[in-house]
Design an enzyme around this catalytic site. Structure first.
Site, PDB file in Angstrom:
ATOM      1  N   ARG A  36      48.012  30.149  49.042  1.00 16.83           N
ATOM      2  CA  ARG A  36      48.312  31.177  48.050  1.00 16.83           C
ATOM      3  C   ARG A  36      48.882  32.414  48.731  1.00 16.83           C
ATOM      4  O   ARG A  36      50.074  32.671  48.703  1.00 16.83           O
ATOM      5  CB  ARG A  36      47.059  31.515  47.237  1.00 16.83           C
ATOM      6  CG  ARG A  36      47.367  32.210  45.902  1.00 16.83           C
ATOM      7  CD  ARG A  36      47.618  33.705  46.030  1.00 16.83           C
ATOM      8  NE  ARG A  36      46.464  34.437  46.527  1.00 16.83           N
ATOM      9  CZ  ARG A  36      46.488  35.733  46.822  1.00 16.83           C
ATOM     10  NH1 ARG A  36      47.603  36.435  46.668  1.00 16.83           N
ATOM     11  NH2 ARG A  36      45.410  36.337  47.299  1.00 16.83           N
TER      12      ARG A  36
ATOM     13  N   GLU B 281      42.208  44.719  43.827  1.00 11.74           N
ATOM     14  CA  GLU B 281      43.462  44.951  44.554  1.00 11.74           C
ATOM     15  C   GLU B 281      43.571  46.408  45.002  1.00 11.74           C
ATOM     16  O   GLU B 281      43.255  47.325  44.262  1.00 11.74           O
ATOM     17  CB  GLU B 281      44.650  44.591  43.657  1.00 11.74           C
ATOM     18  CG  GLU B 281      45.987  44.696  44.374  1.00 11.74           C
ATOM     19  CD  GLU B 281      47.155  44.439  43.443  1.00 11.74           C
ATOM     20  OE1 GLU B 281      48.283  44.329  43.950  1.00 11.74           O
ATOM     21  OE2 GLU B 281      46.940  44.368  42.213  1.00 11.74           O
TER      22      GLU B 281
END
Length: 537
Positions: free
Chosen positions: A30, A160
Site C-alpha cells: 500500500r 494523518e
C-alpha cells in the site's frame, strides 16, 4: 510466547516489561506502492503477500487503498481468498476513507475483514483540506466506523499528519482520540507523515499519549525524510507502541518508510523485544520486491545488501581467522546468508585462505603467495574478484612457469566498427625493449601481427593457432574474469596456454605472452644443449 504466533492486544505486556511482544505491520503493498515509478500487478501483489505472511511471518500486511481501481480490487480479493484458506485473512488490511461507507463497501466486496480508516490527525489538515471543525470531523469518522462495524469489518484508525498535529495543537489530537476512544477501534495509528520527527520527540509524544489514553493500542507509522525512520521506530517501541509499520527495502513516498529488515533486527537486538519475524526469509522478500518494483537496493544496505557480509580488508579476514574478531550478532547465517572475503587489491593471505577453505582447495604456501600476487595484480584492473573467478586464477598461476624471457610492458588495442583494429605494443625480450604496431581483423589479430614483427627480428616465428576458447565462471556476470585457453602448433607438438583477465582480448594476449616465454625457453635450452655438446666434442 512463540514468535510464530502473533500476540493479541490483551496479551501484550506493559511497555516497560522485558521481552514485550510488538506487532510488525508491513505496508509495502500500500504505502510502498506510492514510491515513484512503482506499480505492482495483481499477481505480484499476491506473491509478495504470500511470502510476507507465510514465510517472513509479519503480523499484519496492508495491501491496498480502497476504490483505486478494478485491478486493485482483484488483487485484494486474490490475497484474501488465499489468506482465508490459511486462517490469515484477518491479518490483511486495506486503507479506507471517511466517505459515507463507499470504502467499506469496496473492501467488503473484495472479501476484506479490516479497514484502516484515514482520519485527519492535525487541525491544519482538518480545516485546510476538509473545511471542518474537530466535532464535525469526529462525527463523520464515528459514522464511518459504525457503518464498517455494522458490516463486519474490524477498524483501525490512521491519524494523518499526527506528528505535525501533536506539535502544533496537541489539544486537537487529544480531542479527536477522546471522541473516538469508545468506538471499538483496534489500533490508533500515528503517522509521522512527512518524516519530521526525531527519536526524542517520538518517545516523548508516545509516552504522553499512552499516559493520557492507557486503554488504547498505539501504532507508529514512520517516514524516512531525515533518515531517522528506523531510529524513530525504536523510540516508539521503547515508549510502548503496540505495533510499528515498515516496508520492504524502505519503499514509500519521497524517501520511503522504515526498512522491515532494519526494524526487525533492531527490535530484537537493541531493545530485546519479541517479534514474530522469521529472519531467514528477509533476504528473499527483499529480492522479490526489488525484482517486482524495479527499485535496486544499495549493495551496502544493512542486513539485505549484497556486500554487507563481505570483508574486503585483509586485516579483517586475518582477525576472523584468528578468532572471529570482526564478527557481531549480525552473522550471515542468522539470515540464511554466507560471509564472504573479497579478493582484490586489498586482499591478504587470510582473505585467500578463507576462500580456498570454502572451495575445499589446498595450496602450498609458495603457491598461495603466487596466487595472491596475481589477485592483487588483477585487482588493479577489476574492482572485485569473486570466488567463482578464483579457480581460473589458480589454474593460470599453477600452469605457468617462472620464465621471464618476454614481458609485455605496455599495450594499446583499438577496435572500431567497419575498420581494422589496431594494436601498439611495448615488450621486453631478454634484455632489449621493442615497440611495434599492427593492424588486423580484431584486437587480438592486430596484437599478434605487431608481435610477429618483433620476434621475426630475433629469428622466431610465432606458432600456428589451432584452437581458441574463451569462458567465464558460471553465473553469467558481465564483469566476471575471462579465461582464454589457446592451443598452438609447435615443432615439439601441441602447446596449450591460458590467460586470465577482466578483458577478453587481454586474457588472450596473456596466453600469447605465456606461449612466447615457453617457446623462447625451449629455443634457449636447445641452443645451450647444442653448445654443450659441441664443447664436449
Amino acid at each position: 510466547m512463540s514468535p510464530a504466533t502473533p500476540a493479541t492486544p490483551d496479551e501484550i505486556p506493559a511497555a516497560s516489561a522485558p521481552g514485550r511482544y510488538v506487532y510488525v505491520m508491513d505496508t509495502t503493498l500500500r504505502d510502498g506502492e506510492q514510491t515513484q515509478g512503482v506499480s505492482f500487478s495483481p499477481d505480484e501483489k499476491v506473491n509478495i503477500a504470500k511470502v510476507l505472511l507465510e514465510l517472513v511471518r509479519v503480523d499484519r500486511i496492508e495491501v491496498a487503498s480502497a476504490r483505486v481501481s478494478s485491478g486493485e480490487a482483484h488483487a485484494v480479493a486474490q490475497i484474501i481468498a488465499w489468506a482465508e484458506e490459511r486462517d490469515l485473512a484477518r491479518r490483511v488490511e486495506v486503507l479506507g476513507f471517511v466517505d459515507g461507507g463507499r470504502s467499506v463497501d469496496w473492501i467488503r466486496s473484495a472479501g476484506g475483514h479490516v479497514i484502516n480508516l484515514l482520519a485527519k490527525g492535525s487541525e491544519k489538515h482538518c480545516r485546510g483540506q476538509l473545511g471542518k471543525s474537530l466535532d464535525q470531523h469526529a462525527a463523520d469518522v464515528r459514522n464511518t466506523i459504525a457503518i464498517a462495524r455494522d458490516r463486519g469489518l474490524a477498524v483501525n484508525l490512521y491519524l494523518e499528519d499526527w506528528s505535525n498535529g501533536y506539535r502544533d495543537n496537541p489539544a486537537y489530537v487529544f480531542g479527536l482520540v477522546e471522541r473516538l476512544a469508545d468506538c471499538g477501534i483496534g489500533h490508533f495509528m500515528l503517522p509521522d507523515t512527512l518524516g519530521v520527527m526525531t527519536p526524542e520527540r517520538v518517545f516523548d509524544a508516545f509516552t504522553d499519549m499512552l499516559g493520557r489514553f492507557p486503554g488504547i493500542n498505539l501504532d507508529f507509522h514512520p517516514h524516512n525524510d531525515y533518515g531517522l525512520a528506523t531510529a524513530n521506530v525504536l523510540a516508539a517501541a521503547r515508549a510502548g507502541a503496540a505495533a510499528v509499520h515498515c516496508t520492504v527495502n524502505c519503499l514509500g513516498e519521497r524517501a520511503g518508510n522504515a526498512s522491515l529488515a532494519e526494524v526487525a533486527v533492531n527490535l530484537r537486538d537493541q531493545l530485546g523485544l519479541q517479534i514474530g519475524i522469521d529472519e531467514t526469509h528477509l533476504a528473499r522478500i527483499s529480492e522479490l520486491v526489488e525484482y517486482f518494483s524495479g527499485k535496486r537496493i544499495a549493495d551496502n544496505a544493512p542486513i539485505i545488501g549484497a556486500d554487507v557480509f563481505t570483508q574486503t580488508a585483509g586485516i579483517h579476514a586475518d582477525g576472523d581467522r584468528k578468532g572471529s574478531l570482526y564478527h557481531t550478532r549480525l552473522s550471515p547465517e542468522r539470515f540464511a546468508r554466507r560471509r564472504k572475503y573479497a579478493l582484490g587489491k586489498l586482499a591478504g593471505k587470510a582473505s585467500l585462505a578463507k576462500n580456498l577453505e570454502r572451495l575445499d582447495i589446498t595450496l602450498s604456501e609458495e603457491n598461495q603467495a603466487k596466487v595472491l600476487k596475481r589477485i592483487v595484480e588483477l585487482g588493479d584492473s577489476k574492482k572485485t574478484i569473486t570466488i567463482e573467478d578464483l579457480p581460473f586464477i589458480i589454474a593460470e598461476v599453477l600452469e605457468s612457469k617462472d620464465y621471464n624471457h618476454a614481458e609485455l610492458l605496455a599495450c594499446s588495442v583499438s577496435s572500431t566498427l567497419d575498420l581494422e583494429s589496431t594494436a601498439s605494443i611495448k615488450i621486453r625480450i631478454v634484455d632489449e625493449v621493442h615497440m611495434a604496431a599492427g593492424s588486423g581483423n580484431g584486437g587480438f589479430d592486430a596484437f599478434n601481427n605487431a608481435l610477429a614483427k618483433i620476434v621475426k627480428k630475433r629469428g622466431l616465428i610465432l606458432p600456428t593457432l589451432l584452437d581458441y576458447e574463451v569462458r567465464i565462471p558460471k553465473g553469467g556476470r558481465t564483469d566476471a574474469l575471462t579465461e582464454c585457453s589457446i592451443t598452438w602448433a609447435t615443432e615439439q607438438g601441441e602447446l596449450r596456454t591460458r590467460g586470465v583477465h577482466a578483458n577478453q582480448v587481454f586474457a588472450a594476449i596473456g596466453a600469447t605472452v605465456r606461449m612466447l616465454n615457453i617457446v623462447m625457453h625451449r629455443a634457449l635450452t636447445e641452443k645451450r644443449g647444442a653448445e654443450t655438446a659441441s664443447s664436449a666434442a
